[in-house]
Design a protein around this motif. Structure first.
Motif, PDB file in Angstrom:
ATOM      1  N   MET A   1      25.727  38.452  32.414  1.00  0.00           N
ATOM      2  CA  MET A   1      26.798  38.769  33.368  1.00  0.00           C
ATOM      3  C   MET A   1      26.195  39.005  34.752  1.00  0.00           C
ATOM      4  O   MET A   1      25.224  39.734  34.882  1.00  0.00           O
ATOM      5  CB  MET A   1      27.563  40.017  32.935  1.00  0.00           C
ATOM      6  N   ASN A   2      26.794  38.385  35.734  1.00  0.00           N
ATOM      7  CA  ASN A   2      26.371  38.576  37.112  1.00  0.00           C
ATOM      8  C   ASN A   2      27.350  39.533  37.786  1.00  0.00           C
ATOM      9  O   ASN A   2      28.337  39.115  38.370  1.00  0.00           O
ATOM     10  CB  ASN A   2      26.325  37.228  37.851  1.00  0.00           C
ATOM     11  N   THR A   3      27.055  40.819  37.659  1.00  0.00           N
ATOM     12  CA  THR A   3      27.872  41.821  38.347  1.00  0.00           C
ATOM     13  C   THR A   3      27.202  42.251  39.643  1.00  0.00           C
ATOM     14  O   THR A   3      27.878  42.542  40.620  1.00  0.00           O
ATOM     15  CB  THR A   3      28.144  43.035  37.448  1.00  0.00           C
ATOM     16  N   THR A   4      25.861  42.282  39.631  1.00  0.00           N
ATOM     17  CA  THR A   4      25.091  42.487  40.861  1.00  0.00           C
ATOM     18  C   THR A   4      23.898  41.546  40.803  1.00  0.00           C
ATOM     19  O   THR A   4      23.383  41.247  39.725  1.00  0.00           O
ATOM     20  CB  THR A   4      24.569  43.936  41.022  1.00  0.00           C
ATOM     21  N   GLN A   5      23.452  41.120  41.963  1.00  0.00           N
ATOM     22  CA  GLN A   5      22.347  40.160  42.020  1.00  0.00           C
ATOM     23  C   GLN A   5      21.095  40.712  41.341  1.00  0.00           C
ATOM     24  O   GLN A   5      20.492  40.042  40.505  1.00  0.00           O
ATOM     25  CB  GLN A   5      22.034  39.779  43.460  1.00  0.00           C
ATOM     26  N   SER A   6      20.703  41.919  41.682  1.00  0.00           N
ATOM     27  CA  SER A   6      19.445  42.450  41.141  1.00  0.00           C
ATOM     28  C   SER A   6      19.513  42.630  39.629  1.00  0.00           C
ATOM     29  O   SER A   6      18.550  42.311  38.924  1.00  0.00           O
ATOM     30  CB  SER A   6      19.059  43.764  41.830  1.00  0.00           C
ATOM     31  N   GLN A   7      20.648  43.103  39.124  1.00  0.00           N
ATOM     32  CA  GLN A   7      20.764  43.288  37.671  1.00  0.00           C
ATOM     33  C   GLN A   7      20.744  41.938  36.957  1.00  0.00           C
ATOM     34  O   GLN A   7      20.088  41.781  35.936  1.00  0.00           O
ATOM     35  CB  GLN A   7      22.042  44.059  37.319  1.00  0.00           C
ATOM     36  N   CYS A   8      21.439  40.971  37.496  1.00  0.00           N
ATOM     37  CA  CYS A   8      21.481  39.633  36.905  1.00  0.00           C
ATOM     38  C   CYS A   8      20.081  39.020  36.869  1.00  0.00           C
ATOM     39  O   CYS A   8      19.655  38.468  35.852  1.00  0.00           O
ATOM     40  CB  CYS A   8      22.452  38.759  37.694  1.00  0.00           C
ATOM     41  N   GLU A   9      19.363  39.123  37.984  1.00  0.00           N
ATOM     42  CA  GLU A   9      17.998  38.583  38.034  1.00  0.00           C
ATOM     43  C   GLU A   9      17.098  39.277  37.014  1.00  0.00           C
ATOM     44  O   GLU A   9      16.333  38.612  36.293  1.00  0.00           O
ATOM     45  CB  GLU A   9      17.427  38.750  39.441  1.00  0.00           C
ATOM     46  N   GLN A  10      17.183  40.597  36.929  1.00  0.00           N
ATOM     47  CA  GLN A  10      16.335  41.344  35.994  1.00  0.00           C
ATOM     48  C   GLN A  10      16.682  41.016  34.543  1.00  0.00           C
ATOM     49  O   GLN A  10      15.789  40.871  33.702  1.00  0.00           O
ATOM     50  CB  GLN A  10      16.437  42.852  36.253  1.00  0.00           C
ATOM     51  N   ASP A  11      17.972  40.882  34.240  1.00  0.00           N
ATOM     52  CA  ASP A  11      18.388  40.534  32.875  1.00  0.00           C
ATOM     53  C   ASP A  11      17.890  39.140  32.491  1.00  0.00           C
ATOM     54  O   ASP A  11      17.414  38.923  31.369  1.00  0.00           O
ATOM     55  CB  ASP A  11      19.916  40.584  32.753  1.00  0.00           C
ATOM     56  N   ALA A  12      17.987  38.202  33.422  1.00  0.00           N
ATOM     57  CA  ALA A  12      17.516  36.841  33.149  1.00  0.00           C
ATOM     58  C   ALA A  12      16.010  36.815  32.956  1.00  0.00           C
ATOM     59  O   ALA A  12      15.496  36.168  32.036  1.00  0.00           O
ATOM     60  CB  ALA A  12      17.938  35.901  34.280  1.00  0.00           C
TER      61      ALA A  12
END
Length: 182
Positions: free
Chosen positions: A161-172
């Protein structure tokens, strides 16, 4: 290992790909970039210039903005564009796949172009429609012509889920590390 990163227009596919590729020193291909190159091929330019004369620039190149407006307003024209370009995009992508043992392959039309079969894992970057439309206004024209959010999710081996850029990048990044692609 080949990782497909897909999702609807404006979901954050390119952002995730570029971040993870830089962090893990991974090569990647973006289907949008290949598609733009295909539009510059003389035979494609000529055919599309004949189909959509108002999209032809005086120098013979195509005005992608005008072309996009026309094809997203006419599904038969969009089908013709896809029939012309998808085989060429697939061919260019296959050439790059042959030269890499690890590769991120990114694009909204990963399945439609025929590249999903090359991927060991398909990651979908998902984002709420209002957030997409807020950040990418032209997505309003494109989204109706793409698979639904539910179809993308059903095709996924993993969904981020891309809810915030930084969280999405870290999850990926964490997912790719678990997959041991690096």
């Amino acid at each position: 290992m080949y990782i497909g990163i897909t999702g609807r227009c404006g979901s954050g596919k390119s952002m995730v790909t570029q971040y993870c590729a830089a962090q893990l020193a991974l090569p990647f291909i973006e289907l949008d970039t290949l598609g733009h190159a295909v539009l510059d091929e003389p035979s494609i330019r000529k055919t599309l210039g004949e189909l959509v004369p108002e999209a032809r620039n005086p120098d013979g190149s195509l005005n992608r903005g005008i072309l996009g407006q026309r094809v997203f307003a006419d599904t038969s024209l969009l089908s013709r564009l896809n029939a012309l370009t998808h085989p060429r995009i697939l061919s260019h992508a296959r050439d790059q796949i042959k030269t890499h043992q690890r590769l991120l392959i990114t694009g909204a039309l990963l399945h439609e172009i025929g590249l999903a079969i090359y991927c060991d894992v398909i990651i979908v970057i998902d984002r709420d429609t209002p957030a997409i439309l807020d950040s990418v206004p032209k997505a309003a024209q494109i989204l109706p012509h793409q698979a639904s959010r539910a179809v993308y999710q059903a095709r996924a081996d993993a969904i981020i889920m891309n809810t915030t850029q930084s969280q999405c990048e870290q999850d990926a990044l964490a997912l790719l590390k678990r997959l041991k692609i690096a």
